[in-house]
Design an enzyme around this catalytic site. Structure first.
Site, PDB file in Angstrom:
ATOM      1  N   HIS A   1       0.862  -1.148  -0.350  1.00 25.50           N
ATOM      2  CA  HIS A   1       0.016   0.025   0.003  1.00 25.50           C
ATOM      3  C   HIS A   1       0.697   1.190   0.239  1.00 25.50           C
ATOM      4  O   HIS A   1       1.534   1.619   0.924  1.00 25.50           O
ATOM      5  CB  HIS A   1      -0.645   0.364   1.472  1.00 25.50           C
ATOM      6  CG  HIS A   1      -2.060  -0.524   0.701  1.00 25.50           C
ATOM      7  ND1 HIS A   1      -2.534  -1.781   2.309  1.00 25.50           N
ATOM      8  CD2 HIS A   1      -2.870  -1.224   0.322  1.00 25.50           C
ATOM      9  CE1 HIS A   1      -2.944  -2.389   2.260  1.00 25.50           C
ATOM     10  NE2 HIS A   1      -3.552  -2.005   0.110  1.00 25.50           N
TER      11      HIS A   1
ATOM     12  N   GLU B   1       2.038   3.601   3.155  1.00 25.04           N
ATOM     13  CA  GLU B   1       2.007   3.392   4.581  1.00 25.04           C
ATOM     14  C   GLU B   1       2.961   3.130   4.226  1.00 25.04           C
ATOM     15  O   GLU B   1       4.592   2.685   4.499  1.00 25.04           O
ATOM     16  CB  GLU B   1       2.037   1.624   5.056  1.00 25.04           C
ATOM     17  CG  GLU B   1       0.197   2.044   4.726  1.00 25.04           C
ATOM     18  CD  GLU B   1      -0.600   0.691   4.285  1.00 25.04           C
ATOM     19  OE1 GLU B   1      -0.128  -0.606   4.263  1.00 25.04           O
ATOM     20  OE2 GLU B   1      -1.786   0.392   4.523  1.00 25.04           O
TER      21      GLU B   1
ATOM     22  N   ARG C   1      -3.007   4.898  -2.500  1.00 24.32           N
ATOM     23  CA  ARG C   1      -3.201   2.913  -2.029  1.00 24.32           C
ATOM     24  C   ARG C   1      -2.257   2.574  -2.177  1.00 24.32           C
ATOM     25  O   ARG C   1      -1.641   1.801  -2.175  1.00 24.32           O
ATOM     26  CB  ARG C   1      -4.642   2.821  -0.731  1.00 24.32           C
ATOM     27  CG  ARG C   1      -4.408   1.235  -0.676  1.00 24.32           C
ATOM     28  CD  ARG C   1      -5.901   1.368  -0.164  1.00 24.32           C
ATOM     29  NE  ARG C   1      -6.672  -0.408   0.502  1.00 24.32           N
ATOM     30  CZ  ARG C   1      -6.267  -0.619   1.503  1.00 24.32           C
ATOM     31  NH1 ARG C   1      -5.678  -0.200   2.644  1.00 24.32           N
ATOM     32  NH2 ARG C   1      -6.981  -1.986   1.654  1.00 24.32           N
TER      33      ARG C   1
ATOM     34  N   HIS D   1       2.848  -3.557   6.236  1.00 28.62           N
ATOM     35  CA  HIS D   1       1.234  -2.615   6.194  1.00 28.62           C
ATOM     36  C   HIS D   1       1.537  -1.697   7.824  1.00 28.62           C
ATOM     37  O   HIS D   1       2.253  -1.992   8.512  1.00 28.62           O
ATOM     38  CB  HIS D   1       0.415  -3.035   6.462  1.00 28.62           C
ATOM     39  CG  HIS D   1      -0.190  -4.060   5.129  1.00 28.62           C
ATOM     40  ND1 HIS D   1      -0.994  -3.382   4.586  1.00 28.62           N
ATOM     41  CD2 HIS D   1       0.218  -4.779   4.891  1.00 28.62           C
ATOM     42  CE1 HIS D   1      -1.080  -4.504   3.704  1.00 28.62           C
ATOM     43  NE2 HIS D   1       0.335  -5.601   3.664  1.00 28.62           N
TER      44      HIS D   1
ATOM     45  N   GLU E   1       0.828  -4.787  11.337  1.00 30.81           N
ATOM     46  CA  GLU E   1      -0.083  -3.779  10.917  1.00 30.81           C
ATOM     47  C   GLU E   1       0.872  -2.730  11.950  1.00 30.81           C
ATOM     48  O   GLU E   1       1.079  -2.943  12.945  1.00 30.81           O
ATOM     49  CB  GLU E   1      -0.664  -3.370  11.322  1.00 30.81           C
ATOM     50  CG  GLU E   1      -2.379  -3.590  10.126  1.00 30.81           C
ATOM     51  CD  GLU E   1      -2.451  -3.210   8.995  1.00 30.81           C
ATOM     52  OE1 GLU E   1      -1.514  -2.076   8.724  1.00 30.81           O
ATOM     53  OE2 GLU E   1      -2.866  -3.826   8.245  1.00 30.81           O
TER      54      GLU E   1
END
Ligand SMILES: *[C@@H]1O[C@H](CO)[C@@H](O)[C@H](O)[C@H]1NC(C)=O
Ligand SMILES: *[C@@H]1O[C@H](CO)[C@@H](O)[C@H](O)[C@H]1NC(C)=O
Ligand SMILES: *[C@@H]1O[C@H](CO)[C@@H](O)[C@H](O)[C@H]1NC(C)=O
Ligand SMILES: [Zn+2]
Length: 350
Positions: A84, A87, A142, A212, A284
């Site tokens: 993405h 990020e 994104r 991510h 994440e």
């Protein structure tokens, strides 16, 4: 330009400088390309650079293979960053990871042990076109940059474009949507390149890691069901989160997406596990929303340091599970145990 010689000296004192490259800043794609070339040249006995495929806009996708020279067959740990575009902490972590491994593999017993059995494959930026776009046009972009409907909408969400219950939940068929899953699995050249490569090596890949931000989570398969998760994956992720928290106290949640985030389909994590890769995790990274995707540069170093502990915990677990015989060398702890036992034995017989 990698390092601006005209910068005041003071600046570099405040930053972690390693071989000239500044790891505590976000780097534009041109610099990451240059970094890959340099890191390979500077560590040519350990690092090779390979092409994985081309992006929609025809840019080469390179991955780095970190491999300690050896005749014995090894297994693979895969890690990709930057699927993405927005990020940015993710590619920063992939670069940090490579640097840390190369700096420490001789002195860190954990790293030197797993490198005897495992090769590390690192794709620093998966979605290169999107990453460039997030630097030049839209910081919060994104998806990739494939055009649709005569250029009236752009981008497939690459993490909805894998063949894992594709298009069923948490995805959209509207190309204007941020979670547009494409018209078919692996439609995007970027997801297709990754999938083809992983498929071709799947019997050797023991662990698939995809990085991510944000949310401070370690996600395990699957994203499209609420079935109870695999106990072992859950336990390993919990160990990783505990190691991470040990550094700065950062709190991570662990679980399947439906319990800690939201359900989704077509993710690379789920797909990798479905085709038989035993360990598969999504990270994440920081934070939980204060800055979100715009994580300030002064958090790059602490984020990377703590994440390093989580990732090496996972790799170490995988290594010990598949290579229980372990290191060839006598480790200091086994030496200590032998010594202890012989003292006890001497005491018992005397
Ligand atoms: C590679 O080595 C050169 C010479 O020591 C150094 O200037 C450069 O910063 C290094 N590059 C990386 C990415 O470590
Ligand atoms: C795209 O443009 C062509 C030619 O102008 C037109 O025939 C077609 O209907 C357009 N398609 C869409 C999805 O807008
Ligand atoms: C697709 O999404 C856009 C933006 O949200 C919206 O304006 C459009 O009406 C949607 N198209 C369809 C066919 O639902
Ligand atoms: Zn993401």
């Amino acid at each position: 330009k990698l390092v601006d010689e005209s910068l005041p000296r003071e600046r570099s004192h405040h930053r972690q400088v390693s071989g000239g490259y500044i790891y505590t800043e976000y780097h534009p794609m041109e610099e990451i390309y240059e970094w890959m070339t340099q890191i390979q040249k500077n560590n040519s006995e350990m690092v090779t650079q390979h092409i994985l495929g081309m992006t929609f806009e025809n840019r080469p996708m390179y991955y780095l293979k970190i491999s300690q020279p050896s005749n014995k067959p090894k297994k693979i740990i895969w890690m990709d960053c930057g699927i993405h575009a927005r990020e940015w902490i993710s590619p920063a972590f992939c670069q940090w990871f490579v640097k840390e491994i190369l700096q420490n593999y001789k002195s860190d017993p954990k790293i030197s042990r797993f490198l005897q059995n495992l090769d590390l494959y690192v794709l620093p930026v998966l979605n290169i076109d999107g990453y460039l776009y997030s630097w030049k046009k839209d910081r919060l972009w994104r998806k990739n940059r494939s055009p649709f409907e005569n250029g009236t909408c752009y981008g497939i969400d690459l993490n909805r474009n894998f063949n894992a219950f594709w298009g069923t939940i948490g995805a959209s068929f509207n190309c204007s949507s941020d979670v547009f899953c494409g018209h078919r699995p692996e439609e995007a050249p970027e997801s297709s390149a990754v999938a083809q490569f992983i498929r071709s090596k799947k019997s050797d890949i023991l662990c698939y890691l995809t990085i991510h931000s944000y949310g401070q989570l370690i996600l395990i398969p699957y994203g499209f069901t609420t079935k109870p998760p695999n106990e072992e994956l859950m336990q390993v992720a919990e160990e990783a989160a505990a190691a991470l928290a040990g550094k700065y106290g950062t709190n991570y949640k662990v679980g399947v997406p439906s319990s800690v985030l939201y359900s989704n389909s077509g993710s690379s994590r789920d797909w990798a596990h479905m085709i038989g890769i035993p360990f598969s995790f999504t990270f994440e990274l920081r934070d939980t929303g204060t800055h979100g995707f715009l994580l300030p540069t002064d958090q790059i170093q602490p984020t990377c340091e703590e994440t390093m502990l989580a990732v090496t915990t996972i790799i170490d677990y995988v290594d010990k599970k598949y290579f229980p015989g372990g290191a060839v060398m006598l480790t200091s702890s086994s030496l200590g145990l032998t010594l202890c036992l012989s003292i006890v034995f001497t005491w018992m017989v005397s």
